[in-house]
Design an enzyme around this catalytic site. Structure first.
Site, short mmCIF file in Angstrom:
data_model
loop_
_atom_site.label_atom_id
_atom_site.label_comp_id
_atom_site.label_asym_id
_atom_site.label_seq_id
_atom_site.Cartn_x
_atom_site.Cartn_y
_atom_site.Cartn_z
N HIS A 81 -12.69 -10.05 -2.22
CA HIS A 81 -12.05 -9.27 -1.16
C HIS A 81 -13.07 -8.40 -0.43
CE1 HIS A 81 -9.16 -6.79 0.97
NE2 HIS A 81 -9.64 -5.72 0.37
N GLN A 83 -16.26 -8.90 0.04
CA GLN A 83 -17.10 -9.72 0.91
C GLN A 83 -16.32 -10.17 2.15
OE1 GLN A 83 -20.55 -10.41 0.46
NE2 GLN A 83 -20.12 -8.69 -0.89
N ASP A 84 -15.07 -10.55 1.95
CA ASP A 84 -14.22 -10.96 3.06
C ASP A 84 -14.02 -9.79 4.02
OD1 ASP A 84 -12.34 -12.75 4.43
OD2 ASP A 84 -10.80 -11.38 3.66
N HIS A 85 -13.79 -8.63 3.47
CA HIS A 85 -13.57 -7.43 4.29
C HIS A 85 -14.81 -7.12 5.12
CE1 HIS A 85 -10.68 -4.33 5.06
NE2 HIS A 85 -11.45 -3.35 4.65
#
Length: 109
Positions: A81, A83-85
């Site tokens: 999450h 890294q995605d953010h």
């Protein structure tokens, strides 16, 4: 090896999430300022977004350095999450920069 993150890894992941979130918020505020014609504030908010992204990258670099040193982190949903953010916030900030520039051009016509 433990099935969870170390305290340092958790702090780095949370730093990623917090700073990436701040960057996205600043970028959105930049668009809103540009929409009202306040381009000074819009550019200040884009600079704040850039600074927040720098801080997020520091957290990410710490995690990458640890892994390169032979101390890998277990992949958790929280880590994914973060890294995605970060990636979403970088993309949003880049797009916000373009939107602010468009509003500025339209305001100068």
């Amino acid at each position: 090896m433990s099935d969870t993150m170390t305290q340092e890894q958790l702090e780095a992941v949370m730093g990623l999430i917090i700073n990436a979130g701040n960057a996205k918020s600043d970028a959105m505020e930049a668009i809103q300022a540009a929409k009202t014609g306040d381009f000074v504030l819009a550019k200040e908010k884009l600079e704040a977004a850039d600074q927040a992204l720098v801080e997020a990258h520091h957290s990410q670099t710490g995690l990458l350095t640890e892994e390169a040193s032979g101390n890998p982190m277990n992949v958790t949903l929280l880590a994914v999450h973060s890294q995605d953010h970060l990636m979403t916030s970088i993309t949003f900030k880049d797009l916000a920069t373009e939107v602010v520039e468009i509003y500025e051009r339209l305001g100068n016509e």
